[in-house]
Design an enzyme around this catalytic site. Structure first.
Site, short mmCIF file in Angstrom:
data_model
loop_
_atom_site.label_atom_id
_atom_site.label_comp_id
_atom_site.label_asym_id
_atom_site.label_seq_id
_atom_site.Cartn_x
_atom_site.Cartn_y
_atom_site.Cartn_z
N LYS A 584 0.80 -1.23 0.00
CA LYS A 584 0.00 0.00 0.00
C LYS A 584 0.83 1.27 0.00
O LYS A 584 0.33 2.35 -0.28
CB LYS A 584 -0.93 -0.01 1.23
CG LYS A 584 -2.03 -1.06 1.16
CD LYS A 584 -2.87 -1.07 2.40
CE LYS A 584 -2.22 -1.86 3.50
NZ LYS A 584 -2.14 -3.30 3.24
N ASP A 683 -3.50 1.18 8.82
CA ASP A 683 -3.68 0.32 7.65
C ASP A 683 -5.00 0.61 6.97
O ASP A 683 -5.08 0.70 5.73
CB ASP A 683 -3.60 -1.14 8.08
CG ASP A 683 -3.72 -2.09 6.90
OD1 ASP A 683 -2.80 -2.10 6.06
OD2 ASP A 683 -4.73 -2.82 6.81
N LYS A 687 -5.85 2.29 3.09
CA LYS A 687 -6.79 1.74 2.11
C LYS A 687 -7.82 2.78 1.71
O LYS A 687 -8.18 2.91 0.53
CB LYS A 687 -7.48 0.50 2.69
CG LYS A 687 -6.52 -0.66 2.95
CD LYS A 687 -7.22 -1.83 3.62
CE LYS A 687 -6.25 -2.97 3.90
NZ LYS A 687 -6.89 -4.12 4.58
N GLY A 801 -5.30 -12.38 4.46
CA GLY A 801 -4.71 -13.72 4.45
C GLY A 801 -3.86 -13.93 3.22
O GLY A 801 -4.17 -13.42 2.14
#
Length: 821
Positions: A584, A683, A687, A801
């Site tokens: 990111k 985080d 996004k 994941g």
């Protein structure tokens, strides 16, 4: 009624030893006894090269030529003793002894004169065939078959162009028919390949692949039902296997296709080979003596077998471009004729021509060793035009190669030429000149010699194999990178078989080591190779190699969370190297850097994909882009964008304490090693920032309003101290959860973009709402737009994941490869 004729030609490798000659006998005897069998043979494998060595020694007055002659003699005597019946051995020895004496006398003469004329060279070069044919015929007799040897010097008439004589077909056909009319049909006739004679009886040779030519000359004269050339490969290959290892045998070719391939470098055939057969439609089959079960290649005039697609890729190396340039050539008749006339007068063969429609330049491609002579000849014939300035210059560009794609009726395939040049462009190959044959059978391009291999490899995969190839470098071998490599080990063969997409791994790197192999790396075991065979990691050096590699469809995957790796992106994109990443940071470090990457990707038309930076494999960014591109107006975006925090609040709703939930999430690998990296909300903020920028907003990370779940009092502790202090927060969260539930609501950690504001916060949402229905580690994003309201468009599913993230990265890799195409 005369028996139908079949002609079989066996090359030097097929008759190299007694064992292989026995194989030849077996192959011919396996053919129907109801046909007349004619066998054409070359010299025993390697003998012609030894004869050339003898000539070289004799010219140097090096007596070692006598030793080479003795070695050739002994080799033939050994084969004779092992192969031929006792009744034939003595007469054959006497016949061969006379030939070795003749050979020695010719070489003695060369040594005395220190000169070897082309006529003498032809007489020597044909000795191998003259020795082989009677031995092969005797091998048939040893198996109880009637067989006799015939020298082609009595059958094939040529002019006196020694070295590559021209066949006089009318006389030759008559000689062949007359000779065979007097031979028993049941006899297996063995004919010497390669050699012929003039009307005066002087021995000539037919040049490269002359024995093949002899076979087709016989086949044409005898109206054969088929000619079979037995060689040491499984047929005509789709490319030179020394350059393109995955070249494969072509089952069918037309005469025109085969002739084009032969002219442009295919070693199995010579362009002249098909001529005696083509007019009569006699099939020609190429088979492998060492693998007779292989079907080989069938060459016919059956144009219905050609579908207008490229069948093969060929090349001519060691060529040069000779250029005439000048505005004074425009509209002047006869310029090209004078140029070609000058070259013809100097016996210089033109391989390819290309002329600009403006008539201001003519490109003539010749053999590199003839480039200087060609330039001088053109300068001489145009000296007046050069002096007047009508022609500005005549010059040569050496170090070139001609690359050709071959297939009949290619002109009917719209876009084929464009695809050819686009393929070479993606491979980093610069096209210097182009030409398309009038027969619609080939499209040719001149490239630099050092780029020929890259061009051939790329074109062969794209056209002959009908698939696209992408090259892949993976940086980062942690959870996502390792999972991606494992996934590709399973999926790459399927992508080739199902989608004709060959994703070839060429590099892997991590913080300590890197491994780069342009020829390719196996996915399975690559991490072991990285540990055992790699060099120290140097990302700048790796970047330089990638930029200099000129590999087509080169894709770099950044599977790290590094600030260092993202600094490579601008140079990679600038040099048409795609970037795929779940990292990111590249899109959140600063608006200016984000804008720079977007501009580079658009300007260079280079894929830059990062779908997995928001929601792992969920199509969040793709959906957002589609909405915007279709003209929709985004009114609000909201969602749960952290699988970790989705798990935390789902567990809190079930009555578990905050400390218990965080401890369990950490133990199950749902959090970073320091859970505060997740609980702090940065985080999620990243996004949200990426989505906002995709919507066209200019915003920085510090502009995002973030509610952290980490109290200031716990922020400075080490990890273990932080985990030990977590129970101090249990009461706070228990009360907050209870308050929400009393109102029929649940707590969720939600990111929102609305009215230009970006917020990340804990919100109480209705239990029956899309956000309230979320369970486990799933993510959800709701798009409320002009079209999607009051009911929003929902994207929901596993959002974290290594498995789902690696799957999303692989999807982006495939999209990048397809966008390149």
């Amino acid at each position: 009624m005369a028996l139908p004729v079949r002609v079989y030609k066996f090359g030097g490798t097929s008759v190299a030893t007694a064992a292989r000659i026995r194989r030849v006998v077996d192959l011919v005897l396996s053919e129907p006894a109801t046909v007349r069998r004619v066998v054409v043979v070359s010299a025993l494998g390697g003998v012609t090269d030894e004869l050339i060595r003898c000539i070289d020694y004799a010219l140097e007055r090096n007596a070692d030529y006598l030793k080479v002659v003795a070695a050739i003699r002994h080799r033939h005597e050994d084969v004779l003793a092992e192969l031929v019946g006792a009744a034939d051995q003595q007469s054959l020895r006497e016949q061969l002894a006379a030939q070795w004496m003749e050979l020695t006398e010719l070489l003695d003469g060369i040594s005395l004169l220190k000169e070897c004329t082309l006529r003498t060279r032809d007489a020597i070069m044909g000795m191998g065939e003259r020795a082989a044919a009677p031995m092969v015929a005797a091998a048939f007799r040893a198996r109880g078959m009637a067989s006799g040897a015939v020298e082609a010097t009595t059958l094939v008439r040529t002019d006196d162009a020694f070295g590559e004589a021209n066949v006089q077909f009318e006389a030759t056909d008559a000689l062949i028919r007359t000779a065979f009319a007097h031979l028993p049909e049941e006899q297996i006739t063995v004919v010497t390949g390669f050699i012929a004679t003039t009307e005066e009886g002087v021995v000539t040779t037919l040049g490269r692949s002359g024995s093949d030519y002899t076979a087709t000359i016989l086949g044409g004269a005898l109206d054969a039902e088929q000619v079979v050339i037995w060689t040491d490969v499984d047929g005509v290959l789709s490319a030179d296997p020394r350059i393109v290892p995955n070249a494969f045998p072509l089952p069918n070719l037309t005469y025109r296709e085969a002739a084009e391939m032969a002219y442009f470098g295919a070693k199995v055939l010579h362009p002249r080979t098909m001529r005696p057969l083509q007019a009569k439609g006699i099939p020609l089959r190429i088979k492998n003596t060492l693998n007779p079960a292989a079907p080989g290649t069938l060459i016919t005039d059956a144009s219905d077998r050609s579908d207008g697609h490229v069948k093969a890729v060929t090349s001519i190396r060691d060529v040069a471009m000779v250029m005439l340039e000048g505005t004074g050539m425009v509209g002047v008749p006869g310029i090209a004729a004078r140029a070609f006339g000058a070259l013809a007068a100097n016996h210089i063969n033109v391989l390819m021509i290309s002329q600009a429609s403006s008539e201001q330049s003519i490109c003539i491609v010749v053999r590199e060793h003839e480039a200087a002579a060609a330039t001088e000849a053109l300068q001489a014939v145009f000296d007046l035009e050069v002096a007047r300035g009508d022609i500005s210059r005549v010059y040569a560009t050496p170090g070139c190669a001609i690359i050709s794609v071959v297939g009949d009726f290619m002109r009917t395939q719209a876009g084929l030429a464009g695809r050819m040049f686009a393929t070479m462009g993606r491979a980093g190959v610069n096209v210097m000149a182009i030409a398309e044959g009038a027969a619609e059978t080939n499209i040719s391009a001149v490239v630099r010699a050092d780029e020929a291999k890259a061009a051939l490899s790329a074109l062969h995969e794209a056209f002959a194999m009908g698939r696209e190839r992408a090259h892949l470098v993976v940086i980062g071998t942690g959870g996502i990178g390792k999972t991606l490599l494992d996934m590709l080990a399973r999926q790459a063969p399927y992508l080739v078989d199902r989608f004709d997409l060959n994703i070839q791994l060429v590099g892997v790197a991590n913080r300590q080591q890197m491994l780069y192999r342009p020829e390719g790396l196996a996915y399975a075991g690559v991490l072991d190779a990285l540990a055992e065979e790699a060099e120290p990691a140097d990302l700048e050096a790796l970047k330089a190699r990638l930029i200099g590699s000129h590999m087509e469809r080169l894709i770099v995957v950044d599977a790290t969370a590094s600030d260092t790796v993202i600094n490579l992106y601008p140079d990679l994109l600038e040099h048409n190297i795609a970037v795929v990443t779940p990292n990111k940071r590249s899109n959140t470090v600063g608006q200016a850097f984000y804008n720079r990457l977007q501009r580079l990707a658009r300007r260079r038309r280079t894929p830059y994909y990062y779908e997995t930076t928001v929601g792992a494999a969920l199509p969040v960014i793709g959906t957002l882009r589609d909405l915007i591109r279709s003209g929709d107006a985004i009114q609000r975006v909201e969602g749960v964008l952290s699988g970790t925090l989705a798990f935390v609040f789902d567990e809190l709703a079930q009555g578990h304490s905050f400390s218990e939930v965080v401890t369990r999430a950490r133990a199950r690998g749902f959090t970073e090693p320091d859970p505060r990296d997740d609980l702090g909300g940065i985080d999620v903020a990243r996004k949200l920032l990426i989505m906002a920028r995709e919507m066209g907003q200019h915003v920085e990370l510090e502009d995002v309003e973030v509610e952290s779940l980490v109290p200031d009092a716990l922020a400075e502790l080490n990890v273990e101290q932080f985990m030990a202090a977590l129970p101090t927060q249990d009461a706070y969260w228990t009360d907050r959860v209870a308050t929400a539930q009393a109102n029929g609501q649940l707590l969720r950690y939600v990111g929102t973009i609305e009215d230009g504001q970006l917020r990340v916060q804990v919100r109480a949402v209705d239990a029956g709402s899309p956000l309230g229905s979320l369970r486990g580690t799933d993510n959800i994003v709701l798009f409320t737009t002009r079209r999607y309201q009051p009911t929003p468009l929902v994207v929901r599913g596993p959002g974290a994941g290594p498995d789902v993230t690696a799957a999303g990265v692989l999807t982006d890799i495939v999209k990048a490869a397809e966008l390149f195409a």
